[in-house]
Design a protein around this motif. Sequence first.
Motif, PDB file in Angstrom:
ATOM      1  N   UNK A  14     -49.458  10.178 -47.696  1.00  0.00           N
ATOM      2  CA  UNK A  14     -48.183  10.892 -47.793  1.00  0.00           C
ATOM      3  C   UNK A  14     -48.354  12.286 -48.391  1.00  0.00           C
ATOM      4  N   UNK A  15     -47.578  13.204 -47.860  1.00  0.00           N
ATOM      5  CA  UNK A  15     -47.416  14.528 -48.468  1.00  0.00           C
ATOM      6  C   UNK A  15     -46.231  15.185 -47.788  1.00  0.00           C
ATOM      7  N   UNK A  16     -45.764  16.279 -48.346  1.00  0.00           N
ATOM      8  CA  UNK A  16     -44.658  17.026 -47.744  1.00  0.00           C
ATOM      9  C   UNK A  16     -45.177  17.844 -46.572  1.00  0.00           C
ATOM     10  N   UNK A  17     -44.257  18.586 -45.942  1.00  0.00           N
ATOM     11  CA  UNK A  17     -44.606  19.442 -44.808  1.00  0.00           C
ATOM     12  C   UNK A  17     -45.770  20.357 -45.163  1.00  0.00           C
TER      13      UNK A  17
ATOM     14  N   UNK B 107     -47.754  10.672 -43.040  1.00  0.00           N
ATOM     15  CA  UNK B 107     -46.338  11.050 -42.898  1.00  0.00           C
ATOM     16  C   UNK B 107     -45.739  11.314 -44.269  1.00  0.00           C
ATOM     17  N   UNK B 108     -44.630  12.059 -44.255  1.00  0.00           N
ATOM     18  CA  UNK B 108     -43.798  12.212 -45.449  1.00  0.00           C
ATOM     19  C   UNK B 108     -42.970  10.937 -45.579  1.00  0.00           C
ATOM     20  N   UNK B 109     -43.231  10.152 -46.617  1.00  0.00           N
ATOM     21  CA  UNK B 109     -42.606   8.839 -46.744  1.00  0.00           C
ATOM     22  C   UNK B 109     -41.089   8.926 -46.795  1.00  0.00           C
ATOM     23  N   UNK B 110     -40.564   9.949 -47.465  1.00  0.00           N
ATOM     24  CA  UNK B 110     -39.119  10.074 -47.575  1.00  0.00           C
ATOM     25  C   UNK B 110     -38.474  10.314 -46.205  1.00  0.00           C
ATOM     26  N   UNK B 111     -39.124  11.115 -45.370  1.00  0.00           N
ATOM     27  CA  UNK B 111     -38.581  11.365 -44.039  1.00  0.00           C
ATOM     28  C   UNK B 111     -38.617  10.106 -43.185  1.00  0.00           C
ATOM     29  N   UNK B 112     -39.663   9.300 -43.341  1.00  0.00           N
ATOM     30  CA  UNK B 112     -39.757   8.047 -42.589  1.00  0.00           C
ATOM     31  C   UNK B 112     -38.625   7.112 -43.019  1.00  0.00           C
ATOM     32  N   UNK B 113     -38.404   7.002 -44.314  1.00  0.00           N
ATOM     33  CA  UNK B 113     -37.325   6.133 -44.792  1.00  0.00           C
ATOM     34  C   UNK B 113     -35.964   6.612 -44.317  1.00  0.00           C
TER      35      UNK B 113
ATOM     36  N   UNK C 155     -50.727   9.304 -52.050  1.00  0.00           N
ATOM     37  CA  UNK C 155     -50.186  10.658 -51.931  1.00  0.00           C
ATOM     38  C   UNK C 155     -51.311  11.673 -52.037  1.00  0.00           C
ATOM     39  N   UNK C 156     -51.324  12.616 -51.111  1.00  0.00           N
ATOM     40  CA  UNK C 156     -52.309  13.695 -51.196  1.00  0.00           C
ATOM     41  C   UNK C 156     -52.003  14.570 -52.406  1.00  0.00           C
ATOM     42  N   UNK C 157     -53.027  15.051 -53.090  1.00  0.00           N
ATOM     43  CA  UNK C 157     -52.776  15.896 -54.268  1.00  0.00           C
ATOM     44  C   UNK C 157     -52.112  17.210 -53.874  1.00  0.00           C
ATOM     45  N   UNK C 158     -51.115  17.613 -54.655  1.00  0.00           N
ATOM     46  CA  UNK C 158     -50.470  18.913 -54.454  1.00  0.00           C
ATOM     47  C   UNK C 158     -51.380  19.979 -55.036  1.00  0.00           C
ATOM     48  N   UNK C 159     -51.536  21.072 -54.325  1.00  0.00           N
ATOM     49  CA  UNK C 159     -52.438  22.123 -54.784  1.00  0.00           C
ATOM     50  C   UNK C 159     -51.960  22.719 -56.100  1.00  0.00           C
ATOM     51  N   UNK C 160     -52.885  22.869 -57.014  1.00  0.00           N
ATOM     52  CA  UNK C 160     -52.608  23.622 -58.236  1.00  0.00           C
ATOM     53  C   UNK C 160     -52.823  25.100 -57.952  1.00  0.00           C
ATOM     54  N   UNK C 161     -52.481  25.946 -58.911  1.00  0.00           N
ATOM     55  CA  UNK C 161     -52.696  27.383 -58.743  1.00  0.00           C
ATOM     56  C   UNK C 161     -54.173  27.672 -58.518  1.00  0.00           C
TER      57      UNK C 161
ATOM     58  N   UNK D 122     -39.252  34.532 -45.637  1.00  0.00           N
ATOM     59  CA  UNK D 122     -39.541  34.605 -47.065  1.00  0.00           C
ATOM     60  C   UNK D 122     -39.707  33.236 -47.697  1.00  0.00           C
ATOM     61  N   UNK D 123     -39.473  32.167 -46.935  1.00  0.00           N
ATOM     62  CA  UNK D 123     -39.591  30.825 -47.517  1.00  0.00           C
ATOM     63  C   UNK D 123     -40.853  30.109 -47.070  1.00  0.00           C
ATOM     64  N   UNK D 124     -41.266  30.330 -45.816  1.00  0.00           N
ATOM     65  CA  UNK D 124     -42.445  29.687 -45.247  1.00  0.00           C
ATOM     66  C   UNK D 124     -42.312  28.176 -45.162  1.00  0.00           C
ATOM     67  N   UNK D 125     -41.185  27.606 -45.522  1.00  0.00           N
ATOM     68  CA  UNK D 125     -40.941  26.180 -45.348  1.00  0.00           C
ATOM     69  C   UNK D 125     -41.787  25.263 -46.180  1.00  0.00           C
ATOM     70  N   UNK D 126     -42.505  25.771 -47.145  1.00  0.00           N
ATOM     71  CA  UNK D 126     -43.502  24.957 -47.804  1.00  0.00           C
ATOM     72  C   UNK D 126     -42.991  23.928 -48.772  1.00  0.00           C
ATOM     73  N   UNK D 127     -41.743  24.034 -49.237  1.00  0.00           N
ATOM     74  CA  UNK D 127     -41.323  23.167 -50.320  1.00  0.00           C
ATOM     75  C   UNK D 127     -40.331  22.091 -49.901  1.00  0.00           C
ATOM     76  N   UNK D 128     -40.023  22.009 -48.606  1.00  0.00           N
ATOM     77  CA  UNK D 128     -38.977  21.093 -48.179  1.00  0.00           C
ATOM     78  C   UNK D 128     -39.568  19.694 -47.973  1.00  0.00           C
ATOM     79  N   UNK D 129     -39.560  18.910 -49.019  1.00  0.00           N
ATOM     80  CA  UNK D 129     -40.028  17.535 -48.943  1.00  0.00           C
ATOM     81  C   UNK D 129     -38.908  16.639 -48.460  1.00  0.00           C
TER      82      UNK D 129
END
Length: 605
Positions: free
Chosen positions: A51-54, A247-253, A282-288, A473-480
């Motif tokens: 699992x991970x977000x978009x 898949x994004x688990x929340x979207x599947x549910x 869950x795949x690790x979210x990238x740190x800075x 300006x959003x790039x869609x990266x945060x929409x879980x």
Amino acid sequence: MTNSQMRTDFAAPLFDDNPAVQDLLGFDAVAEVVARIVTAGGLDPVTVGVHSAWGGGKSTALNLIADQLEDAGHVVVVRIDPWELEGAEDLRGTLIAQVLDELQNRIGAVTADTSKRQRLVTRLGGLRRRVAWGRVAQLSVAAAAALSPDLSSLVEVLTPQPGQALNDSDSAADTSDDVDGGFSSGAQGMAGFRAAFEELMREVEGIQKVVVLVDDLDRCLPSTIMATLEAIKLFLSVPQTAFVLAADEELIREAIGIHLEGASRGGLAKLYTEKIIQIPISLPVLSLEQAEAYIALLLCMNAGQLTTMAFRGVVEAARERRLQGRAPYVVSAEVASEGPSDEHLALAARCAVGLGADVWRSPRAIKRFLNALAVREHLARAGGASLELELLLKLYLLEVRYLDEFRLLSQKAAAERDALVVAWEIWARGEGDRPPGVREETRAWAASQPSLVGLQAQIERYLSVAATLLSDVRFGGAVTGALMRIIENLTHASDSTRNAAVQQLDELEPADRQTVVENLGEQVTRLADPEPAIASLSQVGGSYPDLAEPVGRVLKQPAVMRRLEPYHVPLLREFPTVLHAIADADELDGDLVRAAQTELADLQR
């Protein structure tokens, strides 16, 4: 390396959106764990969810898992993308047929005994016929009779065709008249499929596990998602099989909930997924620091100056430093020809620090940012007005992160622009007052190098380039999936549902709350009735002081203001700047403008 060389290297090819075949993200540990789980004898059968977000790297992780599994010669790996099959009349049967085809290919390769190979292929033909009987069962009696009174002929028409990997004698075995495929069970249809498949797997030599990798499931429509899960469920009780769902688990549910319908669908959807997916990972979210390393590796790879072996060495060195916790993870090599350039490392650090968390934590969003930056560089160079990459990056970060201030800068005349830049940088150093129209959070940007003072000609060139592009300006990266559910509830017609969703913002990180606000603005432009989204924006801006300004910016977007009606104006009382923007707009409906002017007059009393 000169700045000009760095600019040419950077602007070479753009970054594609395809899954990576080399691990630049540090997902190798996840791939190794998943491969171990699906091949372990103690978990048989098993389904693993990755699992991970978009844009979080799920497809890349599947590639790495496939590489790990293919090193073990006793595993058949089947790649399935239900998204590519949407619209198929019998998606479940089509997915099952893909598994059978891949298994037939491997049987043809590992079974030396011709008679045994033919017998196994015949049994695969019997499994395909069971799929066909399942299709027949889905037809009404009347429709089936109208198509053909001969059910056996109908089954032949609906039977999935096997792959052509075997020789003609093997394929001919699939046309055996034995509808049951030589199995001991005489039952037709899907009822005996699992038992028949299990019997086949016991007889196959050299294959210990069939592992099905399912990608892009969260891109699919609810009906496709359910058909895919039903196909998986059919195999779940069969030993020697495993599934990996990316898949994004929340979207599947959410899709399952839509399919189930009813008031309790959320709880049922959760139980449904937990029943099918035994081990969620869950795949690790990238740190800075990880984002900086990823950008550096992308730039290094893009430059094309290293041999394949040298680049692998850079990736492996980054992996070792990542495991040891020694940031930065990508560093210069002692010999320049064997590692990334200092310019690329500096650019990666600037990008990672300058971007917000909603971009740098998503690999896909990072690629989109770099592509957009490269397009601007290409346009500037093609117009004969090349810009230093450091200056280009700083101005693009302003455009991406602080769009209102970017517009303020672009709308001023040259002399006023220069005065604004001077005052802005003096304030950023703590030596003066904040200029009007500039937010506190821009301080770090203004203080960063290079200084823009005295560079009005270069700023003008960049503004000319930016004017030809629509900036995402959003790039869609945060929409879980979780955020999407909150956004959906914030646009609900029920006041109580919206109020509960507003309270959920307390649990979110600041970057996620900003994402919710931005997406609510998009919903205003898309929904047939935008009033719930407008009401939620007003409530969010009033409940969270840190979001008042972002909400105001969203409401002042031309596309949003064009959706407003006079009866929406009372919802905007807390946002005088929005009311002023409406009152001063010549292109908006006259009734809306007059309503805003009246509201402002009431506020001034």
